[in-house]
Design a protein around this motif. Structure first.
Motif, PDB file in Angstrom:
ATOM      1  N   VAL A 148       3.204 -33.869  15.330  1.00 32.65           N
ATOM      2  CA  VAL A 148       4.232 -34.329  14.496  1.00 32.65           C
ATOM      3  C   VAL A 148       3.884 -35.295  13.570  1.00 32.65           C
ATOM      4  O   VAL A 148       4.109 -35.219  12.377  1.00 32.65           O
ATOM      5  N   THR A 149       2.803 -36.198  14.138  1.00 33.82           N
ATOM      6  CA  THR A 149       2.303 -37.236  13.199  1.00 33.82           C
ATOM      7  C   THR A 149       1.724 -36.267  11.786  1.00 33.82           C
ATOM      8  O   THR A 149       1.599 -36.771  10.581  1.00 33.82           O
ATOM      9  N   GLY A 150       0.675 -35.568  12.244  1.00 34.44           N
ATOM     10  CA  GLY A 150       0.119 -34.716  11.015  1.00 34.44           C
ATOM     11  C   GLY A 150       1.048 -34.043  10.229  1.00 34.44           C
ATOM     12  O   GLY A 150       0.872 -34.136   8.984  1.00 34.44           O
ATOM     13  N   LEU A 151       2.126 -33.341  10.992  1.00 30.25           N
ATOM     14  CA  LEU A 151       3.299 -32.752  10.127  1.00 30.25           C
ATOM     15  C   LEU A 151       3.771 -33.852   9.126  1.00 30.25           C
ATOM     16  O   LEU A 151       4.132 -33.378   8.067  1.00 30.25           O
ATOM     17  N   LYS A 152       4.061 -35.009   9.579  1.00 27.35           N
ATOM     18  CA  LYS A 152       4.753 -36.071   9.039  1.00 27.35           C
ATOM     19  C   LYS A 152       3.912 -36.455   7.785  1.00 27.35           C
ATOM     20  O   LYS A 152       4.377 -36.693   6.617  1.00 27.35           O
ATOM     21  N   THR A 153       2.745 -36.694   8.045  1.00 25.50           N
ATOM     22  CA  THR A 153       1.606 -36.885   6.927  1.00 25.50           C
ATOM     23  C   THR A 153       1.513 -35.980   5.996  1.00 25.50           C
ATOM     24  O   THR A 153       1.655 -36.228   4.590  1.00 25.50           O
ATOM     25  N   ALA A 159       5.952 -34.496  -0.292  1.00 20.17           N
ATOM     26  CA  ALA A 159       6.834 -35.252  -0.916  1.00 20.17           C
ATOM     27  C   ALA A 159       6.538 -36.154  -2.103  1.00 20.17           C
ATOM     28  O   ALA A 159       7.017 -36.006  -3.133  1.00 20.17           O
ATOM     29  N   ASP A 160       5.205 -36.587  -1.822  1.00 23.87           N
ATOM     30  CA  ASP A 160       4.652 -37.642  -2.821  1.00 23.87           C
ATOM     31  C   ASP A 160       4.395 -36.391  -3.938  1.00 23.87           C
ATOM     32  O   ASP A 160       4.600 -36.819  -5.244  1.00 23.87           O
ATOM     33  N   SER A 167       8.415 -36.218 -11.439  1.00 19.67           N
ATOM     34  CA  SER A 167       7.977 -37.155 -12.654  1.00 19.67           C
ATOM     35  C   SER A 167       7.579 -36.779 -13.840  1.00 19.67           C
ATOM     36  O   SER A 167       7.930 -36.667 -14.714  1.00 19.67           O
ATOM     37  N   ASN A 168       6.583 -35.692 -13.507  1.00 22.71           N
ATOM     38  CA  ASN A 168       6.120 -35.076 -14.559  1.00 22.71           C
ATOM     39  C   ASN A 168       6.691 -34.328 -15.406  1.00 22.71           C
ATOM     40  O   ASN A 168       6.804 -34.354 -16.682  1.00 22.71           O
ATOM     41  N   ASN A 169       7.620 -33.524 -14.768  1.00 27.00           N
ATOM     42  CA  ASN A 169       8.502 -32.576 -15.242  1.00 27.00           C
ATOM     43  C   ASN A 169       9.573 -33.342 -16.064  1.00 27.00           C
ATOM     44  O   ASN A 169       9.936 -32.878 -17.108  1.00 27.00           O
TER      45      ASN A 169
END
Length: 313
Positions: A148-153, A159-160, A167-169
């Motif tokens: 789960v931690t890996g999935l969240k990362t 998301a980033d 932001s670029n778009n």
């Protein structure tokens, strides 16, 4: 005495000796019996002592079992789980402990000892089995937590990336939008008097009382980025006091510019074709114009695309 024969004297001595032997035998028997009784008492005391030790040891075993089962209960609770059979075993251990403690004031037989030892062994086996299950469960939870931690990362990185891409778009869209900004060129203001005659010299001051209509004309400059589509052109006619002429009956309205709501005087819808097309407005106030400097602003696509001014006296 002198009449007693040697035979009678001898018999008497034998009798006395025999009596002494009997007495000694009885005394020996009594001493033996006393020793036996003392030995039995000591053995009984030792048995009682041994039984008391075994009872206390058995109580300690059950107290340890109770502590271990309560530990298991706490660990399950930490995992957000409950177990009815665990509660049942804890209740059974408490009941057995009460019985064992009651034996301190009564007889604790060998049969009792064997019965409680067997029950303790069964409880110990169940405890070990549950510990093994919990160890596996904790391992599975840790593995799941790692996944789960890996999935969240990964999700955070995604998301980033999406945020950066967005932001670029957005930045690109702003640049494209800015590049597609139209431009009003060759802006001219014509005064139409009450006789319908037009005066085009924008440097001349006109008498306000003779103005019937204001005619605004301009060309849209070439723009290869701007899409060929419907465009909404807004015109603001601002009087000398700084207020824009506004009349719903003549097609006025509001729009947002730089985060503020603004009034526009007139609006035209056109199809932009990038041909430097001519656009014009003819506006009739319907009442006398004020004297002084008037400003005209032209808007399209959220941008101010041109402005001019004229003076009435």
């Amino acid at each position: 005495m002198s009449n007693e024969t040697p035979e009678k004297d001898s018999n008497r001595k034998l009798l006395v000796v025999g009596l002494i032997i009997v007495l000694l035998s009885i005394n020996g028997i009594l001493i033996y019996m006393q020793q036996q009784k003392t030995q039995e008492t000591d053995e009984q005391k030792e048995i009682i002592k041994v039984k008391s030790t075994e009872l206390e040891n058995q109580i300690k075993v059950y107290e340890t079992l109770k502590a271990d089962y309560e530990r298991q209960k706490a660990e399950l609770g930490a995992l957000g789980l409950t177990n009815d059979s665990l509660e049942t075993r804890i209740a059974a251990i408490n009941a057995d402990l009460a019985q064992l403690r009651a034996f301190r004031n009564s007889s604790f037989t060998v049969a009792d000892q064997r019965r409680f030892q067997q029950r303790a062994q069964n409880l110990e086996l169940a405890l070990q089995k549950k510990d093994e299950e919990m160890t596996k469960l904790q391992g599975d939870n840790e593995e799941l937590f790692t996944e789960v931690t890996g999935l969240k990362t990964t999700q955070n990185k995604l998301a980033d990336s999406i945020t950066t891409l967005s932001s670029n778009n957005k930045e690109l869209a702003e640049k494209v939008n800015l590049a597609s900004k139209l431009e009003a060129q060759n802006i001219a203001v014509t005064i139409i008097n009450d006789n319908g005659k037009e005066k085009e010299d924008s440097n001349e001051e006109y008498k306000a009382k003779r103005v019937d209509k204001i005619k605004l004309s301009f060309r849209l400059g070439k723009n290869e980025v701007a899409p060929k589509e419907n465009k909404e052109i807004l015109m603001r006619l601002i009087e000398p006091d700084g207020s824009a002429l506004y009349n719903l009956a003549t097609g006025s309205g509001t729009f947002e510019f730089e985060g503020k709501e603004q009034f526009y005087t007139a609006k035209r819808d056109i199809v932009f074709d990038n041909s430097q097309q001519q656009v014009s407005f003819i506006y009739s106030k319907g009442s006398p114009y004020k004297t002084g400097k008037h400003t005209i602003e032209i808007y399209a696509g959220g941008f101010l695309i041109g402005s001019t001014s004229f003076t009435l006296k």
